[in-house]
Design an enzyme around this catalytic site. Structure first.
Site: not given
Lengths: 319, 259
Positions: B65, B69, B91
């Site tokens: 991740r 990022y 979101y």
């Protein structure tokens, strides 16, 4: 009598355009007329007996409790529609937010008159619930608008929902942008990184809540920590008791932030950093929240990680 | 300065219905919208402002991740440095469960660009509304489920507990089968505090208009049944009476009623 359903059927009889709209889109036309799910089902089923039955009694009222956010620009489409679509709107908002919702509905009333200084919080909650439910019992769609998020530190909102459901009325709560949401945006903190713990400040002290110093800690309503009105720096002033409690977990130079969200679109949030040692000297407003950063970064236990990974790596038939 | 700026906004949980008025204005006015949202909101953003680009293409399956990022931060800052008014739309709340937004904000400000983050309706806001669990009552503890295990997080069973991503506990890759060891370890941690019959709530917020939220209530001992769904959140209601401490109450000048 169910005036809403009767008016709808009058329009169908008298108004060619209304009839055309109903024929091309029955569900849409009925929803626009504000018919409830039961009324719509009855009309769609063409069951005359059911329609007569629904016409003979007042429609079931409903309560929608919504949050207006902290600033006028926080209004969301679902909140706007809930306010615009209600028969009666009650609010408990500061002037700026109240002005923002005013154009949405002609039947808006303030609940602020219920906050008489001689009333206890319990009495205010009971009076608010009664004010909101009376029209709902009479069949109206009531919308109650609260500051921020109606489900956070807002006991009248939750009490009204529970009471409405107990009486068989439809009730729902729609979230608004909360003071906590503003705090994370303004202080640049991700509460998910190390976890979060939040408490109403008096509740935190009086119930000696347990918490983890490696996760962030939020204390709401620190301005309300002095119910007995003790003088500043009195050893039993709420802020002294709070400083003492936190000193059992954090060093005296641990820096905390007194935070207050911006109240209107033109202002900035108030953020003041101070040490725990300075805490007893402060004076906070009713809207101040204390943010206590984590003391240290949590470290993942390698043994726990290894056990979790072993599960994922194990073949299916080993399970 | 070259006119570049950065607005980071959230689009809420229920697609389109929970976008704040100010977030909508930022999306409309931007020279470039970089978005990481659900598909309905993505389509809505593209209709509102054709100068929009998905950040999803920076994500490669199986990659750590951190790499995604760093690439996201680089893309956002690149656009700001080009002198564009950039709106990054995420979101939910843009500052919750998102690393790239906070880092982009800090970097943009350090380079002298006007940059701000606007709050939005978060997943916990929906949970508080749908489950009627006011955190003002007994407080609230909120943790990522795997962290809650691996950090040996201290908790108070008299206070509501929220465990995010419980469905993918112990699963760093997403999409594997449900991690049974993780579920068993969580059960072992919660059992002594709550007992096997304590009712827990599996919660999923409503993501689309006119769709209700989902709740499933079952006793703690059946924790193993939690599905492997990243959107599932576990809500553990508080247990036991919460009795005030008389000494503290007296110091504050509060009266405590006799039991």
């Amino acid at each position: 009598m169910n005036q809403r359903l009767a008016d709808f059927l009058i329009d169908l009889a008298e108004d060619v355009a209304a009839r055309a709209a109903f024929e091309s889109d029955p569900a849409g036309a009925m929803a626009r007329a504000g018919l409830s799910a039961a009324e719509q089902a009855a009309v769609r089923s063409r069951d005359q007996r059911q329609i007569r039955l629904l016409l003979s009694r007042a429609p079931a009222g409903r309560l929608t409790v919504v949050g207006a956010g902290i600033r006028p620009a926080h209004l969301t489409p679902e909140i706007r529609d809930a306010i615009a679509g209600a028969d009666r709107v009650f609010h408990q908002l500061p002037p700026g937010l109240a002005a923002g919702i005013q154009p949405l509905n002609p039947c808006i009333e303030s609940l602020l008159d219920l906050y008489a200084p001689n009333r206890s919080p319990g009495e205010i909650t009971a009076a608010t619930v009664e004010r909101l439910l009376a029209p709902a019992r009479a069949g109206e769609a009531v919308c109650a608008v609260f500051h921020g998020h109606p489900g956070m530190l807002c006991f009248p909102a939750g009490a009204a929902i529970r009471q409405a459901r107990q009486e068989g009325l439809e009730a729902a709560m729609l979230p608004g942008v909360s003071a906590e949401d503003c705090l994370y945006a303004d202080l640049g903190i991700d509460p998910a990184t190390h976890g979060s713990q939040s408490f109403e400040a008096t509740d935190f002290l009086v119930h000696r809540r347990r918490f983890d110093v490696r996760s962030l800690l939020l204390l709401w309503q620190v301005g309300g920590l002095n119910p007995a009105g003790r003088p500043a720096r009195h050893p039993d002033h709420g802020l002294a008791v709070l400083a003492e409690t936190l000193r059992g977990h954090y060093p005296p130079d641990h820096r905390v932030a007194a935070y207050e969200a911006a109240a209107d679109d033109a202002s900035l949030p108030a953020i003041r950093w101070l040490t725990l040692a300075e805490l007893p000297d402060q004076e906070f407003s009713p809207f101040t929240t204390l943010y206590v950063p984590p003391l240290e970064k949590p470290v993942a236990d390698p043994d726990v990680i290894a056990r979790l990974q072993a599960d994922v790596a194990a073949p299916d038939d080993d399970r | 300065m070259n006119g570049g700026s950065l607005d980071i906004v959230g689009t809420g949980i229920r697609a389109v219905a929970q976008v704040t008025a100010e977030a909508r204005r930022c999306i409309e006015a931007a020279d470039l919208v970089l978005y990481a949202t659900d598909a309905v909101t993505a389509r809505w953003i593209e209709r509102l402002n054709p100068r929009a680009e998905s950040l999803d293409r920076l994500y490669a399956p199986g990659e750590p991740r951190r790499v995604t990022y760093e690439r996201t931060v680089a893309r956002i800052l690149e656009a700001v440095r080009q002198g564009r008014r950039v709106c990054a739309a995420y979101y939910g709340h843009p500052g919750v469960f998102v690393h790239a937004t906070h880092a982009s904000l800090r970097l943009a400000r350090a380079e002298g660009y006007p940059a701000r983050m606007l709050p939005a309706v978060s997943a916990s806001d929906c949970l508080f509304a749908d489950l009627g669990a006011d955190p003002g009552h007994r407080g609230c503890q909120s943790h990522e489920a795997t962290d809650f295990l691996s950090h040996h997080t201290v908790f108070d069973p008299a206070v509501p507990l929220i465990l995010w991503q419980v469905g993918i506990i112990g699963d760093w890759g997403y999409g594997g089968r449900p991690n049974r060891t993780g579920r068993r370890m969580l059960l072992d941690k919660l059992l002594p505090a709550y007992g096997p019959d304590h009712e827990i709530v599996l919660y999923q917020a409503a993501q689309f208009a006119a769709i209700p939220h989902l709740t499933a209530r079952f006793p703690l001992r059946r924790l193993q049944a939690v599905p492997g769904d990243p959107y599932c959140t576990l809500f553990v209601p508080p247990t036991g009476a919460s009795r005030p401490d008389r000494e503290v109450a007296a110091r504050l000048g509060l009266t405590v009623p006799d039991r």
